[in-house]
Design a protein around this motif. Structure first.
Motif, PDB file in Angstrom:
ATOM      1  N   PRO A 160       0.840  -1.206  -0.091  1.00 53.71           N
ATOM      2  CA  PRO A 160       0.297  -0.006  -0.074  1.00 53.71           C
ATOM      3  C   PRO A 160       0.613   1.296  -0.034  1.00 53.71           C
ATOM      4  O   PRO A 160       0.271   2.293  -0.076  1.00 53.71           O
ATOM      5  CB  PRO A 160      -0.901  -0.015   1.333  1.00 53.71           C
ATOM      6  N   SER A 161       2.209   0.998   0.041  1.00 59.81           N
ATOM      7  CA  SER A 161       3.024   2.360   0.351  1.00 59.81           C
ATOM      8  C   SER A 161       4.187   1.956  -0.098  1.00 59.81           C
ATOM      9  O   SER A 161       4.932   0.869  -0.045  1.00 59.81           O
ATOM     10  CB  SER A 161       2.959   3.139   1.557  1.00 59.81           C
ATOM     11  N   ALA A 162       5.279   3.009  -0.149  1.00 63.92           N
ATOM     12  CA  ALA A 162       6.596   2.906  -0.617  1.00 63.92           C
ATOM     13  C   ALA A 162       7.421   2.394   0.612  1.00 63.92           C
ATOM     14  O   ALA A 162       8.277   1.432   0.293  1.00 63.92           O
ATOM     15  CB  ALA A 162       7.287   4.256  -0.698  1.00 63.92           C
ATOM     16  N   SER A 163       7.039   2.798   1.861  1.00 67.65           N
ATOM     17  CA  SER A 163       7.646   2.441   3.211  1.00 67.65           C
ATOM     18  C   SER A 163       7.282   0.834   3.385  1.00 67.65           C
ATOM     19  O   SER A 163       8.412   0.064   3.563  1.00 67.65           O
ATOM     20  CB  SER A 163       7.207   3.182   4.378  1.00 67.65           C
ATOM     21  N   ALA A 164       6.223   0.314   3.073  1.00 66.21           N
ATOM     22  CA  ALA A 164       5.907  -1.093   3.253  1.00 66.21           C
ATOM     23  C   ALA A 164       6.566  -1.921   2.130  1.00 66.21           C
ATOM     24  O   ALA A 164       7.028  -3.103   2.605  1.00 66.21           O
ATOM     25  CB  ALA A 164       4.326  -1.301   3.058  1.00 66.21           C
ATOM     26  N   PHE A 165       6.846  -1.415   1.021  1.00 64.85           N
ATOM     27  CA  PHE A 165       7.417  -2.310  -0.120  1.00 64.85           C
ATOM     28  C   PHE A 165       9.010  -2.116   0.311  1.00 64.85           C
ATOM     29  O   PHE A 165       9.577  -3.273   0.301  1.00 64.85           O
ATOM     30  CB  PHE A 165       7.300  -1.416  -1.368  1.00 64.85           C
ATOM     31  N   LEU A 166       9.474  -1.250   0.696  1.00 63.78           N
ATOM     32  CA  LEU A 166      11.027  -1.211   1.238  1.00 63.78           C
ATOM     33  C   LEU A 166      11.458  -1.919   2.202  1.00 63.78           C
ATOM     34  O   LEU A 166      12.445  -2.648   2.297  1.00 63.78           O
ATOM     35  CB  LEU A 166      11.388   0.349   1.343  1.00 63.78           C
ATOM     36  N   GLU A 167      10.288  -2.135   3.202  1.00 68.76           N
ATOM     37  CA  GLU A 167      10.509  -2.805   4.211  1.00 68.76           C
ATOM     38  C   GLU A 167      10.596  -4.278   4.208  1.00 68.76           C
ATOM     39  O   GLU A 167      11.386  -4.978   4.553  1.00 68.76           O
ATOM     40  CB  GLU A 167       9.453  -2.501   5.490  1.00 68.76           C
ATOM     41  N   MET A 182       0.991   8.894  -4.676  1.00 70.14           N
ATOM     42  CA  MET A 182       0.833   8.205  -3.577  1.00 70.14           C
ATOM     43  C   MET A 182       0.840   9.376  -2.392  1.00 70.14           C
ATOM     44  O   MET A 182       1.898   9.988  -2.388  1.00 70.14           O
ATOM     45  CB  MET A 182       1.414   6.720  -3.200  1.00 70.14           C
ATOM     46  N   PRO A 183       0.450   8.914  -1.168  1.00 69.69           N
ATOM     47  CA  PRO A 183       0.642   9.961  -0.115  1.00 69.69           C
ATOM     48  C   PRO A 183       2.123   9.649   0.400  1.00 69.69           C
ATOM     49  O   PRO A 183       2.462   8.278   0.406  1.00 69.69           O
ATOM     50  CB  PRO A 183      -0.421   9.472   0.828  1.00 69.69           C
ATOM     51  N   GLY A 184       2.678  10.591   0.868  1.00 73.87           N
ATOM     52  CA  GLY A 184       4.098  10.123   1.449  1.00 73.87           C
ATOM     53  C   GLY A 184       5.131  10.201   0.347  1.00 73.87           C
ATOM     54  O   GLY A 184       5.106  11.029  -0.712  1.00 73.87           O
ATOM     55  N   THR A 185       5.745   9.106   0.078  1.00 70.60           N
ATOM     56  CA  THR A 185       6.907   8.978  -0.851  1.00 70.60           C
ATOM     57  C   THR A 185       5.976   8.374  -2.305  1.00 70.60           C
ATOM     58  O   THR A 185       5.139   7.474  -2.088  1.00 70.60           O
ATOM     59  CB  THR A 185       7.814   7.894  -0.518  1.00 70.60           C
ATOM     60  N   SER A 186       6.279   9.523  -3.426  1.00 68.54           N
ATOM     61  CA  SER A 186       5.578   8.908  -4.475  1.00 68.54           C
ATOM     62  C   SER A 186       6.189   7.697  -5.245  1.00 68.54           C
ATOM     63  O   SER A 186       7.331   7.408  -5.033  1.00 68.54           O
ATOM     64  CB  SER A 186       5.684  10.220  -5.642  1.00 68.54           C
ATOM     65  N   GLY A 187       5.602   7.170  -6.203  1.00 66.66           N
ATOM     66  CA  GLY A 187       6.148   5.988  -7.054  1.00 66.66           C
ATOM     67  C   GLY A 187       7.408   6.262  -7.857  1.00 66.66           C
ATOM     68  O   GLY A 187       8.298   5.583  -7.717  1.00 66.66           O
ATOM     69  N   LEU A 188       7.546   7.551  -8.194  1.00 69.52           N
ATOM     70  CA  LEU A 188       8.746   8.101  -8.679  1.00 69.52           C
ATOM     71  C   LEU A 188      10.062   8.333  -8.047  1.00 69.52           C
ATOM     72  O   LEU A 188      11.021   8.015  -8.134  1.00 69.52           O
ATOM     73  CB  LEU A 188       8.302   9.509  -9.499  1.00 69.52           C
ATOM     74  N   ASP A 189       9.569   8.883  -6.717  1.00 69.70           N
ATOM     75  CA  ASP A 189      10.494   8.962  -5.806  1.00 69.70           C
ATOM     76  C   ASP A 189      11.029   7.688  -5.216  1.00 69.70           C
ATOM     77  O   ASP A 189      12.369   7.343  -4.959  1.00 69.70           O
ATOM     78  CB  ASP A 189      10.163   9.845  -4.295  1.00 69.70           C
TER      79      ASP A 189
END
Length: 216
Positions: free
Chosen positions: A45-52, A68-75
């Motif tokens: 659901p988010s960049a942080s969840a993916f990176l974890e 996306m809220p917070g970190t975008s897909g591009l970021d």
């Protein structure tokens, strides 16, 4: 351990599609879509969840929502690139604009699709990206393996190899190095064994692969 992490452990050697989108319905839809053609898929659901949860090194394809809220897909993708992860990425957005598309392509995106998109077209793009990534990783592994073999050669074997690649026969190599033809044969046999090359054609191929690994 989360369900995503459990799946990653069970299928770590399979090409995987990683979907990151804050829209639950979109995640569920893409997960179902990828599974209809037998693709391993993980959704976040988010960049942080993916990176974890993400473990680099395997083959696959990234499918990121741009906004996306917070970190975008591009970021998120630019962060992965900065870490040395070169997995192909397909960006999705419902609000496309030219600057965003340009930035996505400069970041290394192979595709930039607007929602709603054609499901079969997206599948085709994902499967093509995975196929190319698998081939790239295999080529990389072959080059690195060739380079490891070349490190086993002695300096004397390297001298002989350089002259072999120049097309010189054993007698010419013997004269050039000031050694006996028998010594040339022994060095040649030694380097062929270490490189696991059965003939001259394989020897050239391995040389090219090893040189490509150094330049990469």
């Amino acid at each position: 351990m989360t369900k995503n992490k459990e799946r990653a452990s069970e299928h770590e050697h399979e090409p995987t599609v990683y979907v990151v989108d804050d829209d639950l319905d979109m995640r569920d839809s893409l997960q179902w879509l990828m599974r209809t053609v037998g693709l391993q898929v993980e959704v976040y659901p988010s960049a942080s969840a993916f990176l974890e949860a993400f473990k680099p090194g395997g083959a696959g394809c990234l499918v990121f929502d741009v906004r996306m809220p917070g970190t975008s897909g591009l970021d998120l993708y630019e962060e992965l690139v900065a870490r040395g992860e070169g997995m192909p990425v397909i960006f999705m957005t419902a609000f496309a604009d030219v600057p965003m598309a340009i930035r996505a392509m400069k970041s290394g995106a192979i595709e930039f699709v607007e929602k709603p998109f054609n499901r079969q077209a997206l599948l085709d793009r994902v499967q093509r990206a995975i196929k190319n990534e698998v081939e790239r990783l295999h080529l990389k592994a072959d080059r690195e393996a060739a380079q490891r073999r070349f490190r086993l050669l002695t300096d004397k074997e390297r001298e002989v190899l350089a002259l072999i690649k120049d097309g010189q026969p054993n007698k010419a190599i013997s004269a050039t190095l000031g050694i006996t033809p028998r010594a040339v044969e022994m060095r040649r046999a030694g380097l062929m064994k270490k490189l696991e090359a059965r003939n001259f054609a394989e020897l050239l191929r391995l040389s090219i692969e090893a040189e490509a690994a150094v330049d990469a």
